[in-house]
Design a protein around this motif. Structure first.
Motif, PDB file in Angstrom:
ATOM      1  N   ASP A  30      40.571  46.545  37.205  1.00  0.00           N
ATOM      2  CA  ASP A  30      39.700  45.801  38.104  1.00  0.00           C
ATOM      3  C   ASP A  30      39.142  46.705  39.195  1.00  0.00           C
ATOM      4  O   ASP A  30      39.477  47.892  39.280  1.00  0.00           O
ATOM      5  CB  ASP A  30      40.411  44.570  38.678  1.00  0.00           C
ATOM      6  N   ALA A  31      38.298  46.150  40.039  1.00  0.00           N
ATOM      7  CA  ALA A  31      37.605  46.927  41.072  1.00  0.00           C
ATOM      8  C   ALA A  31      38.557  47.468  42.139  1.00  0.00           C
ATOM      9  O   ALA A  31      38.233  48.451  42.810  1.00  0.00           O
ATOM     10  CB  ALA A  31      36.521  46.068  41.725  1.00  0.00           C
ATOM     11  N   ASN A  32      39.720  46.858  42.314  1.00  0.00           N
ATOM     12  CA  ASN A  32      40.682  47.301  43.318  1.00  0.00           C
ATOM     13  C   ASN A  32      41.624  48.391  42.823  1.00  0.00           C
ATOM     14  O   ASN A  32      42.313  49.013  43.617  1.00  0.00           O
ATOM     15  CB  ASN A  32      41.528  46.114  43.801  1.00  0.00           C
ATOM     16  N   GLN A  75      52.214  42.456  36.671  1.00  0.00           N
ATOM     17  CA  GLN A  75      52.806  41.220  37.158  1.00  0.00           C
ATOM     18  C   GLN A  75      52.388  40.961  38.608  1.00  0.00           C
ATOM     19  O   GLN A  75      52.149  41.897  39.373  1.00  0.00           O
ATOM     20  CB  GLN A  75      54.328  41.291  37.097  1.00  0.00           C
ATOM     21  N   VAL A  76      52.340  39.701  38.969  1.00  0.00           N
ATOM     22  CA  VAL A  76      52.032  39.308  40.338  1.00  0.00           C
ATOM     23  C   VAL A  76      53.205  39.715  41.227  1.00  0.00           C
ATOM     24  O   VAL A  76      54.361  39.409  40.921  1.00  0.00           O
ATOM     25  CB  VAL A  76      51.784  37.790  40.438  1.00  0.00           C
ATOM     26  N   VAL A  77      52.904  40.403  42.301  1.00  0.00           N
ATOM     27  CA  VAL A  77      53.942  40.825  43.247  1.00  0.00           C
ATOM     28  C   VAL A  77      54.608  39.584  43.842  1.00  0.00           C
ATOM     29  O   VAL A  77      53.928  38.695  44.351  1.00  0.00           O
ATOM     30  CB  VAL A  77      53.349  41.716  44.354  1.00  0.00           C
ATOM     31  N   GLY A  78      55.927  39.529  43.740  1.00  0.00           N
ATOM     32  CA  GLY A  78      56.683  38.409  44.286  1.00  0.00           C
ATOM     33  C   GLY A  78      56.767  37.184  43.392  1.00  0.00           C
ATOM     34  O   GLY A  78      57.494  36.242  43.698  1.00  0.00           O
ATOM     35  N   ASP A  79      56.023  37.173  42.281  1.00  0.00           N
ATOM     36  CA  ASP A  79      56.039  36.039  41.354  1.00  0.00           C
ATOM     37  C   ASP A  79      55.734  36.547  39.941  1.00  0.00           C
ATOM     38  O   ASP A  79      54.663  36.281  39.384  1.00  0.00           O
ATOM     39  CB  ASP A  79      55.015  34.987  41.786  1.00  0.00           C
ATOM     40  N   PRO A  84      47.968  34.986  36.304  1.00  0.00           N
ATOM     41  CA  PRO A  84      46.670  34.932  36.992  1.00  0.00           C
ATOM     42  C   PRO A  84      45.546  34.555  36.031  1.00  0.00           C
ATOM     43  O   PRO A  84      45.656  34.730  34.808  1.00  0.00           O
ATOM     44  CB  PRO A  84      46.480  36.359  37.514  1.00  0.00           C
ATOM     45  N   GLU A  85      44.467  34.058  36.592  1.00  0.00           N
ATOM     46  CA  GLU A  85      43.303  33.656  35.788  1.00  0.00           C
ATOM     47  C   GLU A  85      42.837  34.772  34.862  1.00  0.00           C
ATOM     48  O   GLU A  85      42.550  34.538  33.687  1.00  0.00           O
ATOM     49  CB  GLU A  85      42.169  33.245  36.721  1.00  0.00           C
ATOM     50  N   ALA A  86      42.767  35.995  35.375  1.00  0.00           N
ATOM     51  CA  ALA A  86      42.296  37.110  34.556  1.00  0.00           C
ATOM     52  C   ALA A  86      43.214  37.347  33.362  1.00  0.00           C
ATOM     53  O   ALA A  86      42.752  37.599  32.246  1.00  0.00           O
ATOM     54  CB  ALA A  86      42.188  38.382  35.397  1.00  0.00           C
ATOM     55  N   VAL A  87      44.519  37.246  33.574  1.00  0.00           N
ATOM     56  CA  VAL A  87      45.484  37.488  32.494  1.00  0.00           C
ATOM     57  C   VAL A  87      45.392  36.392  31.436  1.00  0.00           C
ATOM     58  O   VAL A  87      45.435  36.671  30.230  1.00  0.00           O
ATOM     59  CB  VAL A  87      46.911  37.625  33.055  1.00  0.00           C
ATOM     60  N   ALA A  88      45.239  35.152  31.858  1.00  0.00           N
ATOM     61  CA  ALA A  88      45.052  34.054  30.894  1.00  0.00           C
ATOM     62  C   ALA A  88      43.794  34.296  30.064  1.00  0.00           C
ATOM     63  O   ALA A  88      43.789  34.074  28.843  1.00  0.00           O
ATOM     64  CB  ALA A  88      44.970  32.719  31.625  1.00  0.00           C
ATOM     65  N   ARG A 128      36.489  41.364  39.925  1.00  0.00           N
ATOM     66  CA  ARG A 128      36.897  40.996  41.280  1.00  0.00           C
ATOM     67  C   ARG A 128      38.096  40.058  41.296  1.00  0.00           C
ATOM     68  O   ARG A 128      38.680  39.826  42.355  1.00  0.00           O
ATOM     69  CB  ARG A 128      35.718  40.384  42.019  1.00  0.00           C
ATOM     70  N   ARG A 129      38.477  39.514  40.147  1.00  0.00           N
ATOM     71  CA  ARG A 129      39.673  38.668  40.114  1.00  0.00           C
ATOM     72  C   ARG A 129      40.897  39.560  40.297  1.00  0.00           C
ATOM     73  O   ARG A 129      40.972  40.648  39.725  1.00  0.00           O
ATOM     74  CB  ARG A 129      39.781  37.917  38.785  1.00  0.00           C
ATOM     75  N   LEU A 130      41.850  39.095  41.069  1.00  0.00           N
ATOM     76  CA  LEU A 130      43.068  39.862  41.288  1.00  0.00           C
ATOM     77  C   LEU A 130      43.876  39.960  39.994  1.00  0.00           C
ATOM     78  O   LEU A 130      43.859  39.046  39.174  1.00  0.00           O
ATOM     79  CB  LEU A 130      43.907  39.217  42.387  1.00  0.00           C
TER      80      LEU A 130
END
Length: 142
Positions: A30-32, A75-79, A84-88, A128-130
């Motif tokens: 992603d962009a980040n 993986q989502v940090v802390g969860d 996330p939407e992008a992963v789905a 731009r999706r995390l």
């Protein structure tokens, strides 16, 4: 232009995909994502989403069937169980496009960065999706 080749597959990206061997990995980021500083060649695809690039890459590259995890996301940090939407979206694309669909597996954030540092190349998108990052392991064309 080439027939039957997705126009999102730039000359640089096509070269990288063709040069990769069985078991080599490519990151679609992603962009980040720190694409340039992570290490491998960084191929820019700023005008495209990670999902668009994933679909284009899977139109020409097989996923590895000799491993249980040919598609890895961060993986989502802390969860770590969150999706996330992008992963789905990535999973839907793999299910619909890959010649050997596989379940997307998650890696802890820093483990993902370490794995990305050993990849053949990184494709930096404008996603731009995390958590819009995925590592693909190239398979064999029989």
């Amino acid at each position: 232009m080439l027939r039957n080749i997705d126009p999102l597959l730039s000359p640089s990206l096509l070269h990288a995909l063709r040069a990769m061997g069985h078991g080599d990995e490519i990151v679609i980021a992603d962009a980040n994502f720190p694409g340039t500083s992570t290490g491998p060649e960084c191929i820019r695809a700023d005008g495209s989403t990670a999902s668009e690039v994933l679909r284009a890459v899977l139109s020409v590259m097989p996923l590895d069937t000799f491993v249980t995890d040919p598609a890895l996301t961060m993986q989502v940090v802390g969860d770590p169980d969150a999706i996330p939407e992008a992963v789905a979206d990535f999973q839907d694309i793999i299910d619909a496009t890959a010649d050997n669909p596989a379940k997307v597996q998650g890696l802890e954030r820093f483990a993902f960065y370490e794995r990305a540092a050993t990849a053949f190349a990184i494709v930096q998108t404008g996603e731009r999706r995390l958590y819009g990052n995925i590592i693909l392991k190239k398979g064999v064309i029989g």
